[in-house]
Design a protein around this motif. Sequence first.
Motif, PDB file in Angstrom:
ATOM      1  N   LYS A 215       0.819  -1.209   0.000  1.00 22.40           N
ATOM      2  CA  LYS A 215       0.000   0.000   0.000  1.00 22.40           C
ATOM      3  C   LYS A 215       0.858   1.267   0.000  1.00 22.40           C
ATOM      4  O   LYS A 215       0.564   2.227  -0.704  1.00 22.40           O
ATOM      5  CB  LYS A 215      -0.937   0.000   1.215  1.00 22.40           C
ATOM      6  N   LYS A 216       1.912   1.276   0.806  1.00 29.06           N
ATOM      7  CA  LYS A 216       2.801   2.434   0.857  1.00 29.06           C
ATOM      8  C   LYS A 216       3.518   2.620  -0.475  1.00 29.06           C
ATOM      9  O   LYS A 216       3.695   3.759  -0.946  1.00 29.06           O
ATOM     10  CB  LYS A 216       3.811   2.256   1.990  1.00 29.06           C
ATOM     11  N   GLN A 218       2.381   1.734  -3.460  1.00 27.95           N
ATOM     12  CA  GLN A 218       1.401   2.290  -4.388  1.00 27.95           C
ATOM     13  C   GLN A 218       1.129   3.762  -4.085  1.00 27.95           C
ATOM     14  O   GLN A 218       1.020   4.590  -5.002  1.00 27.95           O
ATOM     15  CB  GLN A 218       0.091   1.491  -4.304  1.00 27.95           C
ATOM     16  N   GLU A 219       1.029   4.089  -2.821  1.00 26.95           N
ATOM     17  CA  GLU A 219       0.765   5.468  -2.417  1.00 26.95           C
ATOM     18  C   GLU A 219       1.862   6.400  -2.919  1.00 26.95           C
ATOM     19  O   GLU A 219       1.572   7.437  -3.532  1.00 26.95           O
ATOM     20  CB  GLU A 219       0.665   5.532  -0.891  1.00 26.95           C
ATOM     21  N   TYR A 222       1.812   6.541  -6.898  1.00 26.93           N
ATOM     22  CA  TYR A 222       0.695   7.322  -7.448  1.00 26.93           C
ATOM     23  C   TYR A 222       0.886   8.819  -7.193  1.00 26.93           C
ATOM     24  O   TYR A 222       0.710   9.641  -8.101  1.00 26.93           O
ATOM     25  CB  TYR A 222      -0.630   6.864  -6.836  1.00 26.93           C
ATOM     26  N   ILE A 276      -5.928   9.497  -1.966  1.00 31.10           N
ATOM     27  CA  ILE A 276      -4.875   8.503  -1.727  1.00 31.10           C
ATOM     28  C   ILE A 276      -4.372   8.573  -0.287  1.00 31.10           C
ATOM     29  O   ILE A 276      -4.090   7.544   0.344  1.00 31.10           O
ATOM     30  CB  ILE A 276      -3.716   8.714  -2.725  1.00 31.10           C
ATOM     31  N   LEU A 277      -4.291   9.788   0.264  1.00 28.80           N
ATOM     32  CA  LEU A 277      -3.767   9.983   1.620  1.00 28.80           C
ATOM     33  C   LEU A 277      -4.888  10.095   2.661  1.00 28.80           C
ATOM     34  O   LEU A 277      -4.712  10.716   3.701  1.00 28.80           O
ATOM     35  CB  LEU A 277      -2.902  11.248   1.671  1.00 28.80           C
TER      36      LEU A 277
END
Length: 293
Positions: A215-216, A218-219, A222, A276-277
């Motif tokens: 997840k991190k 991808q974050e 992106y 996203i955040l």
Amino acid sequence: MRGLLAVEAAGAAASSSVLNGAVDWWRDVNESPLWQDRIFQALAVLYGFVSAVALVQLIRIECRVPEYGWTTQKVFHFLNFLVNGVRSVVFVLRRNVQVLEPEIIQHVLLDMPGLAFFTTYALLVLFWAEIYYQARAMSTDGLRPTFYWINGVVYAIQIILWLVLWWKPVRIMVILSKMFFAGVSLFAALGFLLYGGRLFLMLQRFPVESKGRRKKLQEVGYVTTICFSCFLIRCVMMCLNAFDKAADLDVLNHPILNFFYYLLVEIVPSALVLFILRKLPPKRGITQYHPIH
């Protein structure tokens, strides 16, 4: 043969008619006060929505971790709320802004939110740089002073350009101001590419495979792509804006250009990054949180 030529001629005439129709439509919309007001009101609504989302997220974070004061995450959401809120008000009053005197007030109202947008997203670069250096056991003592110093220099130069433009409102000073803004945008794009890219590659090499790591990864990927793209587009558009009257963003009769420009470089990137955040910090054991002093 004659039939084929006749068909080709008819096709060319149809294409020319469609093109002329599109040009006429573009001109009619740009020159219509009704369409100008509608487009600027649409921008105001979109900016207001993003501002409200940032405020709601800021309140949620404050309710979750009130004991940590003004962290980087809270400041980031507050600046998003402020920048998008000011943009919304400016576009609500866009027709009134255009007639303000002296003209320097127009430049300040239209350009200052862009500088604040730079500061807002430079915070992400700072945050990622701190994580990267900490992970590599390197000192982060100079990062925050450098962040403040860079922002101070950027604002000081822009204020000087505004003052000179107020004193002597000539075309060359308008061009210099816009080219400076293009340079600031390019600098921000490179900052995201450098530290976002470094952090992304570091996370890729991290030996532990977990859902949190993915997840991190991808974050970071992106957000880096979105922010690099939006600041690069802003840089290119500012260069065109400086030298090409047809690309002027500071006039009322270019509402379509304004709509797509602000949609691509501020509204959509801000909305995507906030989405996203959106994850709230845990209530206890927050090691990744960095208060801003």
